[in-house]
Design a protein around this motif. Structure first.
Motif, PDB file in Angstrom:
ATOM      1  N   GLU A  80      10.137  38.608  82.189  1.00  0.00           N
ATOM      2  CA  GLU A  80       8.979  37.730  81.912  1.00  0.00           C
ATOM      3  C   GLU A  80       7.665  38.495  82.111  1.00  0.00           C
ATOM      4  O   GLU A  80       6.714  38.334  81.341  1.00  0.00           O
ATOM      5  CB  GLU A  80       9.029  36.484  82.803  1.00  0.00           C
ATOM      6  CG  GLU A  80      10.032  35.480  82.257  1.00  0.00           C
ATOM      7  CD  GLU A  80      10.198  34.239  83.127  1.00  0.00           C
ATOM      8  OE1 GLU A  80      10.843  33.290  82.667  1.00  0.00           O
ATOM      9  OE2 GLU A  80       9.700  34.235  84.281  1.00  0.00           O
ATOM     10  N   HIS A  93      12.798  39.217  74.420  1.00  0.00           N
ATOM     11  CA  HIS A  93      13.116  37.778  74.382  1.00  0.00           C
ATOM     12  C   HIS A  93      14.628  37.586  74.294  1.00  0.00           C
ATOM     13  O   HIS A  93      15.198  36.712  74.949  1.00  0.00           O
ATOM     14  CB  HIS A  93      12.455  37.124  73.160  1.00  0.00           C
ATOM     15  CG  HIS A  93      10.969  36.915  73.326  1.00  0.00           C
ATOM     16  ND1 HIS A  93      10.442  36.060  74.276  1.00  0.00           N
ATOM     17  CD2 HIS A  93       9.902  37.445  72.658  1.00  0.00           C
ATOM     18  CE1 HIS A  93       9.114  36.079  74.188  1.00  0.00           C
ATOM     19  NE2 HIS A  93       8.754  36.907  73.218  1.00  0.00           N
ATOM     20  N   LEU A  96      16.236  38.327  77.613  1.00  0.00           N
ATOM     21  CA  LEU A  96      15.950  37.231  78.548  1.00  0.00           C
ATOM     22  C   LEU A  96      16.883  36.048  78.232  1.00  0.00           C
ATOM     23  O   LEU A  96      17.456  35.428  79.136  1.00  0.00           O
ATOM     24  CB  LEU A  96      14.476  36.816  78.415  1.00  0.00           C
ATOM     25  CG  LEU A  96      14.000  35.704  79.331  1.00  0.00           C
ATOM     26  CD1 LEU A  96      14.184  36.076  80.801  1.00  0.00           C
ATOM     27  CD2 LEU A  96      12.504  35.401  79.070  1.00  0.00           C
ATOM     28  N   GLY A  97      17.041  35.774  76.931  1.00  0.00           N
ATOM     29  CA  GLY A  97      17.967  34.714  76.505  1.00  0.00           C
ATOM     30  C   GLY A  97      19.379  34.987  77.011  1.00  0.00           C
ATOM     31  O   GLY A  97      20.067  34.079  77.490  1.00  0.00           O
ATOM     32  N   HIS A 100      19.686  34.016  80.657  1.00  0.00           N
ATOM     33  CA  HIS A 100      19.757  32.556  80.807  1.00  0.00           C
ATOM     34  C   HIS A 100      21.129  32.040  80.376  1.00  0.00           C
ATOM     35  O   HIS A 100      21.733  31.217  81.049  1.00  0.00           O
ATOM     36  CB  HIS A 100      18.677  31.879  79.946  1.00  0.00           C
ATOM     37  CG  HIS A 100      17.282  32.014  80.504  1.00  0.00           C
ATOM     38  ND1 HIS A 100      16.989  31.801  81.831  1.00  0.00           N
ATOM     39  CD2 HIS A 100      16.090  32.320  79.908  1.00  0.00           C
ATOM     40  CE1 HIS A 100      15.683  31.975  82.033  1.00  0.00           C
ATOM     41  NE2 HIS A 100      15.119  32.302  80.886  1.00  0.00           N
ATOM     42  N   ASP A 108      17.165  27.088  78.075  1.00  0.00           N
ATOM     43  CA  ASP A 108      16.233  28.217  78.249  1.00  0.00           C
ATOM     44  C   ASP A 108      16.641  29.373  77.344  1.00  0.00           C
ATOM     45  O   ASP A 108      15.799  30.043  76.734  1.00  0.00           O
ATOM     46  CB  ASP A 108      16.239  28.718  79.705  1.00  0.00           C
ATOM     47  CG  ASP A 108      15.626  27.702  80.656  1.00  0.00           C
ATOM     48  OD1 ASP A 108      14.819  26.880  80.183  1.00  0.00           O
ATOM     49  OD2 ASP A 108      15.968  27.717  81.847  1.00  0.00           O
ATOM     50  N   ARG A 111      15.582  28.689  73.849  1.00  0.00           N
ATOM     51  CA  ARG A 111      14.127  28.903  73.669  1.00  0.00           C
ATOM     52  C   ARG A 111      13.829  30.401  73.494  1.00  0.00           C
ATOM     53  O   ARG A 111      13.065  30.797  72.626  1.00  0.00           O
ATOM     54  CB  ARG A 111      13.386  28.350  74.891  1.00  0.00           C
ATOM     55  CG  ARG A 111      11.970  27.911  74.600  1.00  0.00           C
ATOM     56  CD  ARG A 111      11.362  27.124  75.754  1.00  0.00           C
ATOM     57  NE  ARG A 111      12.128  25.969  76.126  1.00  0.00           N
ATOM     58  CZ  ARG A 111      12.648  25.729  77.331  1.00  0.00           C
ATOM     59  NH1 ARG A 111      12.497  26.597  78.313  1.00  0.00           N
ATOM     60  NH2 ARG A 111      13.326  24.620  77.577  1.00  0.00           N
ATOM     61  N   SER A 112      14.462  31.226  74.319  1.00  0.00           N
ATOM     62  CA  SER A 112      14.211  32.674  74.229  1.00  0.00           C
ATOM     63  C   SER A 112      14.679  33.232  72.891  1.00  0.00           C
ATOM     64  O   SER A 112      13.994  34.064  72.283  1.00  0.00           O
ATOM     65  CB  SER A 112      14.933  33.418  75.354  1.00  0.00           C
ATOM     66  OG  SER A 112      14.379  33.065  76.579  1.00  0.00           O
ATOM     67  N   TYR A 113      15.850  32.809  72.428  1.00  0.00           N
ATOM     68  CA  TYR A 113      16.344  33.337  71.144  1.00  0.00           C
ATOM     69  C   TYR A 113      15.433  32.900  70.007  1.00  0.00           C
ATOM     70  O   TYR A 113      15.168  33.668  69.075  1.00  0.00           O
ATOM     71  CB  TYR A 113      17.780  32.879  70.871  1.00  0.00           C
ATOM     72  CG  TYR A 113      18.784  33.401  71.877  1.00  0.00           C
ATOM     73  CD1 TYR A 113      18.756  34.725  72.306  1.00  0.00           C
ATOM     74  CD2 TYR A 113      19.771  32.574  72.397  1.00  0.00           C
ATOM     75  CE1 TYR A 113      19.667  35.204  73.237  1.00  0.00           C
ATOM     76  CE2 TYR A 113      20.692  33.052  73.322  1.00  0.00           C
ATOM     77  CZ  TYR A 113      20.630  34.356  73.743  1.00  0.00           C
ATOM     78  OH  TYR A 113      21.527  34.838  74.655  1.00  0.00           O
ATOM     79  N   LYS A 115      12.268  32.405  70.238  1.00  0.00           N
ATOM     80  CA  LYS A 115      11.068  33.260  70.304  1.00  0.00           C
ATOM     81  C   LYS A 115      11.370  34.637  69.728  1.00  0.00           C
ATOM     82  O   LYS A 115      10.566  35.222  69.008  1.00  0.00           O
ATOM     83  CB  LYS A 115      10.578  33.401  71.739  1.00  0.00           C
ATOM     84  CG  LYS A 115       9.819  32.174  72.185  1.00  0.00           C
ATOM     85  CD  LYS A 115       9.016  32.467  73.432  1.00  0.00           C
ATOM     86  CE  LYS A 115       8.398  31.188  73.950  1.00  0.00           C
ATOM     87  NZ  LYS A 115       8.564  31.018  75.388  1.00  0.00           N
TER      88      LYS A 115
END
Ligand SMILES: C[S@@+](CC[C@H](N)C(=O)[O-])C[C@H]1O[C@@H](n2cnc3c(N)ncnc32)[C@H](O)[C@@H]1O
Length: 455
Positions: A80, A93, A96-97, A100, A108, A111-113, A115
């Protein structure tokens, strides 16, 4: 004036040298990371960050590494922070996905994927991952569209066809869907002949379509190419085209479950509706009222450790044992055990007489046809008063028999389980039926079994 410009140019060279140094260190860190030398990689990433505070690539990759070492919260914080500096980085991103997703935070992850795809619409790994988390949330229409888009974007991506095939078979609403899965698995294998899981799945789909002879032919051809490969050897027997072994061979179990452990995505998918740990733990809870934190428990065939949270409240010592090193690594990262061992189950039990109050085995004895040896060894590994608790898949019929089904797992009749338990010296035998998971959209029925060593 002259002195000033000499000073400036020396400063500029020092800055340039430092910049080159940190890039060299970053490259070395990434190489160590890729080679799996995580300790060296971590030291080098931190070195880069000391020289260049907030360097986003170092923070991003260090975040991935922290997660790999079980420090997922730190991993999320680092990625992040990197994304504050480079907010349009699709890989960051996406990674990060992944954290999660692997921690079970599917919203979550989604959302990251999304992005990642905003920043890089052609990022097919993110598209693949988005499809997987939509499927895991049982948003099946959206998942189907996401897989279809993936195949459109990346028509040479073998894994995309493999996952689409799995999706079609797991959520089949008609025979046509299973037929389409056959085509997907064939394409996945053509695109990547090292993807032997696609071949295995091809055989399973053919079996689901009752095209058993074609399934057997897939395994025969495979065995002709790789005569030593344990998977076609086992699966050919599962199709009835060779003699079934008394239990799945050690190399088959290792091959299948090491590969399974590597692919967390599929694991997540297959765990949908997987209820064996919960159902078995609840049954065990019924015979262990009020026993809190006092027992020595063996999780026999612990896999990735899904049973640990159900067993922990009863355990003074919770030990997991499994043949697959890959599965044990996942269990270690998940946590919850006092000890973990990579070993064959019957041999492990035989080596630990009078050691446990509970031997708990969810969905593992389905890889054992003949149960006599493993139950004998469980009896001996229990202390008097101890309980064995296990699930197996139910074979229909009133007789006393075991079959190796074309799924590659064994099925036992109730009569068989009862007879073997009684002849091994167990008493207070309880066998009831329940749904253990879904396969091809259909419930898989199993026996939930408890029995006590009384003396
Ligand atoms: C379907 S998984 C179940 C894992 C876990 N109990 C759960 O419920 O999530 C079956 C596990 O049994 C292990 N297994 C199969 N045969 C085994 C054997 N002979 N000795 C030890 N482990 C075995 C496999 O490696 C695999 O991890």
């Amino acid at each position: 004036m002259k002195r000033d410009s000499a000073h400036m140019s020396a400063r500029r060279s020092a800055v340039a040298a430092a910049a080159t140094d940190y890039r060299v260190a970053l490259n070395q860190a990434m190489q160590s990371h890729q080679a799996g030398d995580l300790d060296t990689a971590e030291r080098l990433y931190r070195d880069v960050l000391e020289r260049r505070a907030g360097q986003p690539d170092a923070m991003h990759y260090l975040g991935v590494l922290c997660h790999q070492q079980g420090r997922s919260d730190e991993g999320v914080r680092l990625i992040e922070a990197a994304l504050k500096i480079t907010p349009k980085h699709p890989d960051a991103h996406n990674n990060l996905g992944n954290i999660h997703k692997e921690c079970g935070r599917l919203r979550d992850a989604e959302r990251s994927y999304r992005k990642a795809l905003e920043c890089g619409p052609q990022h097919y790994n993110a598209q693949n991952n988005l499809a997987v988390v939509l499927e895991a949330q049982e948003r099946l229409e959206e998942a189907f569209e996401a897989y279809a888009k993936l195949l459109q974007q990346a028509p040479k991506f073998a894994q995309g066809y493999y996952l689409m095939g799995m999706f079609l078979r797991n959520h089949a609403q008609s025979r046509e869907h299973v037929e389409q899965s056959v085509e997907c698995f064939r394409t996945a294998y053509q695109l990547n002949p090292r993807n032997v899981r696609a071949l295995e799945s091809l055989g399973m789909s053919l079996y689901a379509l009752h095209r058993l002879e074609e399934a057997a032919q897939v395994y025969r051809d495979w065995l002709a190419r790789e005569p030593e490969h344990p998977v076609p050897r086992h699966m050919l027997a599962a199709c009835g085209a060779a003699e079934a072994p008394s239990r799945a061979a050690d190399d088959y179990v290792r091959e299948v479950f090491d590969a399974f452990a590597e692919s967390f995505d599929e694991q997540l998918l297959k765990n949908l509706n997987y209820r064996a740990p919960q159902v078995l733990a609840e049954a065990l809870g019924g015979v262990l009222p009020g026993v809190v934190g006092a027992l020595d428990i063996l999780d026999a065939g612990c896999g990735t450790g899904l049973c640990a949270p159900w067993l922990r409240p009863y355990a003074k010592q919770l030990v997991g044992v499994d043949l697959s090193g890959g599965m044990v690594d996942k269990a270690r990262a998940r946590g919850g055990y006092d000890g973990l061992e990579v070993a064959e189950l019957t041999a492990y039990l035989q080596a630990h007489p009078d050691t446990y109050d509970v031997v708990f085995s969810a969905d593992t004895l389905v890889y054992f046809g003949e149960l006599r040896d493993v139950l004998d060894a469980s009896h001996a590994a229990l202390r008097p008063g101890g309980w064995v608790a296990f699930t197996v898949e139910a074979a229909e019929g009133e007789d006393d028999s075991v079959v190796l089904s074309p799924s590659g797992r064994y099925q036992h009749t109730r009569g068989y389980v009862e007879r073997v338990l009684a002849s091994t010296g167990f008493s207070h035998i309880s066998i009831r039926t329940d749904t253990l998971r879904k396969e091809g959209g259909q419930p898989v029925m199993g026996w939930v079994v408890l029995a006590q060593r009384t003396h």
